[in-house]
Motif scaffolding. Sequence first.
Motif, mmCIF file in Angstrom:
data_model
loop_
_atom_site.group_PDB
_atom_site.id
_atom_site.type_symbol
_atom_site.label_atom_id
_atom_site.label_comp_id
_atom_site.label_asym_id
_atom_site.label_seq_id
_atom_site.Cartn_x
_atom_site.Cartn_y
_atom_site.Cartn_z
ATOM 1 N N ILE A 203 0.728 -1.756 -0.255
ATOM 2 C CA ILE A 203 0.253 -0.181 -0.504
ATOM 3 C C ILE A 203 1.071 1.349 -0.375
ATOM 4 O O ILE A 203 0.098 2.376 -0.353
ATOM 5 C CB ILE A 203 -1.261 -0.439 1.106
ATOM 6 N N ASP A 204 2.528 0.965 0.216
ATOM 7 C CA ASP A 204 3.282 2.293 0.297
ATOM 8 C C ASP A 204 4.108 2.651 -1.036
ATOM 9 O O ASP A 204 4.747 2.040 -1.424
ATOM 10 C CB ASP A 204 4.084 1.827 1.698
ATOM 11 N N GLU A 205 3.568 3.597 -1.703
ATOM 12 C CA GLU A 205 4.316 3.879 -3.352
ATOM 13 C C GLU A 205 5.550 3.981 -3.417
ATOM 14 O O GLU A 205 6.853 3.448 -3.680
ATOM 15 C CB GLU A 205 3.805 4.899 -3.672
ATOM 16 N N ASP A 206 6.395 3.994 -1.889
ATOM 17 C CA ASP A 206 7.490 4.007 -0.926
ATOM 18 C C ASP A 206 8.440 2.770 -1.537
ATOM 19 O O ASP A 206 9.480 2.627 -2.132
ATOM 20 C CB ASP A 206 7.820 5.118 -0.348
ATOM 21 N N CYS A 207 7.630 1.622 -1.464
ATOM 22 C CA CYS A 207 8.317 0.061 -1.822
ATOM 23 C C CYS A 207 8.391 0.085 -3.124
ATOM 24 O O CYS A 207 9.322 -0.723 -3.383
ATOM 25 C CB CYS A 207 7.093 -0.478 -0.707
ATOM 26 N N ASN A 231 -4.570 -2.913 -2.258
ATOM 27 C CA ASN A 231 -4.686 -3.381 -0.879
ATOM 28 C C ASN A 231 -5.867 -4.130 -1.417
ATOM 29 O O ASN A 231 -7.134 -4.559 -2.041
ATOM 30 C CB ASN A 231 -5.761 -2.321 0.096
ATOM 31 N N LEU A 232 -5.895 -5.383 -1.721
ATOM 32 C CA LEU A 232 -6.248 -6.590 -1.882
ATOM 33 C C LEU A 232 -7.597 -6.928 -1.799
ATOM 34 O O LEU A 232 -8.514 -7.865 -2.044
ATOM 35 C CB LEU A 232 -4.949 -7.657 -2.062
ATOM 36 N N CYS A 233 -7.851 -6.434 0.114
ATOM 37 C CA CYS A 233 -9.088 -6.971 0.629
ATOM 38 C C CYS A 233 -10.190 -5.822 -0.620
ATOM 39 O O CYS A 233 -11.564 -6.732 -0.118
ATOM 40 C CB CYS A 233 -8.846 -6.206 1.810
ATOM 41 N N THR A 234 -9.671 -5.166 -1.209
ATOM 42 C CA THR A 234 -11.228 -3.506 -1.563
ATOM 43 C C THR A 234 -10.739 -3.706 -2.693
ATOM 44 O O THR A 234 -11.331 -3.418 -3.750
ATOM 45 C CB THR A 234 -11.216 -2.987 -0.394
ATOM 46 N N ASP A 235 -10.307 -3.972 -3.404
ATOM 47 C CA ASP A 235 -9.442 -2.784 -5.187
ATOM 48 C C ASP A 235 -9.365 -4.873 -5.975
ATOM 49 O O ASP A 235 -8.479 -5.308 -6.309
ATOM 50 C CB ASP A 235 -8.113 -2.706 -5.174
ATOM 51 N N ASP A 236 -10.490 -4.986 -6.047
ATOM 52 C CA ASP A 236 -11.201 -5.824 -7.623
ATOM 53 C C ASP A 236 -9.579 -5.601 -8.665
ATOM 54 O O ASP A 236 -9.758 -6.755 -8.984
ATOM 55 C CB ASP A 236 -12.644 -5.441 -7.996
ATOM 56 N N ALA A 237 -9.908 -4.225 -9.201
ATOM 57 C CA ALA A 237 -8.821 -4.399 -10.291
ATOM 58 C C ALA A 237 -7.385 -4.947 -10.005
ATOM 59 O O ALA A 237 -6.906 -5.054 -10.988
ATOM 60 C CB ALA A 237 -8.749 -3.429 -10.497
ATOM 61 N N LEU A 238 -6.598 -4.903 -8.525
ATOM 62 C CA LEU A 238 -5.915 -5.255 -8.461
ATOM 63 C C LEU A 238 -5.744 -7.243 -8.207
ATOM 64 O O LEU A 238 -5.420 -7.703 -8.272
ATOM 65 C CB LEU A 238 -5.156 -4.997 -6.852
ATOM 66 N N GLU A 239 -6.842 -7.415 -7.212
ATOM 67 C CA GLU A 239 -7.540 -8.959 -7.966
ATOM 68 C C GLU A 239 -6.803 -9.117 -9.137
ATOM 69 O O GLU A 239 -5.903 -10.272 -9.815
ATOM 70 C CB GLU A 239 -8.928 -9.561 -7.468
ATOM 71 N N GLU A 240 -7.946 -8.754 -10.480
ATOM 72 C CA GLU A 240 -7.991 -9.230 -11.588
ATOM 73 C C GLU A 240 -6.249 -9.171 -11.981
ATOM 74 O O GLU A 240 -5.462 -10.152 -12.549
ATOM 75 C CB GLU A 240 -8.557 -7.619 -12.326
ATOM 76 N N VAL A 260 -6.140 -11.646 8.075
ATOM 77 C CA VAL A 260 -7.635 -12.294 8.144
ATOM 78 C C VAL A 260 -8.789 -11.615 7.214
ATOM 79 O O VAL A 260 -9.183 -12.434 6.669
ATOM 80 C CB VAL A 260 -8.292 -12.590 9.650
ATOM 81 N N ASP A 261 -8.813 -10.671 6.766
ATOM 82 C CA ASP A 261 -9.314 -9.583 6.700
ATOM 83 C C ASP A 261 -8.796 -10.369 4.902
ATOM 84 O O ASP A 261 -9.534 -10.017 4.137
ATOM 85 C CB ASP A 261 -8.841 -7.813 6.444
ATOM 86 N N MET A 262 -7.913 -10.613 4.088
ATOM 87 C CA MET A 262 -7.183 -10.463 2.883
ATOM 88 C C MET A 262 -7.403 -11.928 2.473
ATOM 89 O O MET A 262 -7.363 -12.421 1.596
ATOM 90 C CB MET A 262 -5.697 -10.545 3.186
ATOM 91 N N MET A 263 -7.988 -12.880 3.664
ATOM 92 C CA MET A 263 -7.844 -14.322 3.335
ATOM 93 C C MET A 263 -8.956 -14.952 2.595
ATOM 94 O O MET A 263 -8.378 -15.710 1.452
ATOM 95 C CB MET A 263 -7.948 -15.274 4.459
ATOM 96 N N PRO A 264 -10.266 -14.514 2.610
ATOM 97 C CA PRO A 264 -10.884 -14.357 1.498
ATOM 98 C C PRO A 264 -10.434 -14.514 -0.156
ATOM 99 O O PRO A 264 -10.928 -15.112 -1.060
ATOM 100 C CB PRO A 264 -12.310 -13.621 1.136
ATOM 101 N N LYS A 265 -9.393 -14.363 -0.069
ATOM 102 C CA LYS A 265 -9.273 -13.382 -1.405
ATOM 103 C C LYS A 265 -7.955 -14.752 -1.812
ATOM 104 O O LYS A 265 -7.369 -14.205 -3.160
ATOM 105 C CB LYS A 265 -8.523 -12.077 -1.521
ATOM 106 N N ILE A 266 -7.024 -15.326 -1.058
ATOM 107 C CA ILE A 266 -5.930 -15.857 -1.010
ATOM 108 C C ILE A 266 -5.945 -17.094 -1.564
ATOM 109 O O ILE A 266 -5.457 -17.423 -2.481
ATOM 110 C CB ILE A 266 -5.587 -16.241 0.202
#
Length: 316
Positions: A203-207, A231-240, A260-266
């Motif tokens: 989530i940090d652009e400096d990374c 943020n994989l938890c909320t970003d559908d475009a990122l998931e795609e 925990v929040d991210m687990m449904p996407k993993i």
Amino acid sequence: MKWICYTIDTIPEAEDVISGILMEHDITNIEIKDNLPVFDEKQGGVYEELQPDVVGDVNDCQICFYVEEGVNATTLIERIHMALEDTKKFMDIGSGKIFVSETDEEDWRNNWKQYFHAFEIEDILFLPTWEDEKDVPKDKMVVRIDPGIAFGTGKHETTQLCIRQLKKHLKGNDAVLDLGFGSGILSIVALKLGAKSVAGTDIDEDCILSAKENFKNNDLDYGKTSFYIGNLCTDDALEEKLGSECYDVVVANILADIIVDMMPKIPARLKKGGLFISSGIIDFKADEVRDAIEKAGLKVLEENHQGEWVNITAVK
């Protein structure tokens, strides 16, 4: 550039918990100042490699974090204050008062370098870029690292747990997804261990800049990576963009609540038989993470502990 420095007055025993609170509010530029002796395992808390060996009251501890000058941080500070007050209900954190000062970015970026030196994890030697590579044994894998603004040197327990799992489970030509890639250290280790490719999110652009520089420092082809900010938890475009069933290994060295929040996407990211390697889990939240992993349909293979931190590795 000027930064506003917020300092939380606390005690060494609360370093990990308060650092976790800050990271849950997307604050990763954290500095810990305490007076624990250098031989104590809690020297420097979460960021032990950044701290000097100082003398004074061992109960004194300050946790600093930084917000760019001009940013309205009133709501953020209020939320942190509320979280600190809630934490006081179940553990001693000292006064928990928050103080304000200013700092220059150049000092923040460079002054701590005098406290970080080479170290080893099994047969991997982690060498800061400002130190010379001298007398390195031939059987050592060398990883040159400069965390810069994005934290991630490999010395913290959570990163070590992930690295040991990568060494144990990663196979040649595996595709790896690094969730919360930070300075890129786990991706670098994965490629040096034989991974075919790595993708990552943060989530940090400096990374992005930090990871690119560390790839260059290690003579690795940045073209083998696909790093994204989001943020994989909320970003559908990122998931795609990440794709489905593309990865042999997904590694997440984040925090328990984020995992925990991210687990449904993993599970959808993993190939059948693929592994999920997680860490950044404080021990009292291990049950919650394990439950989330199993609820998502993965089978837990093993758990490992180092200090107060836990790794959970699972398979699809």
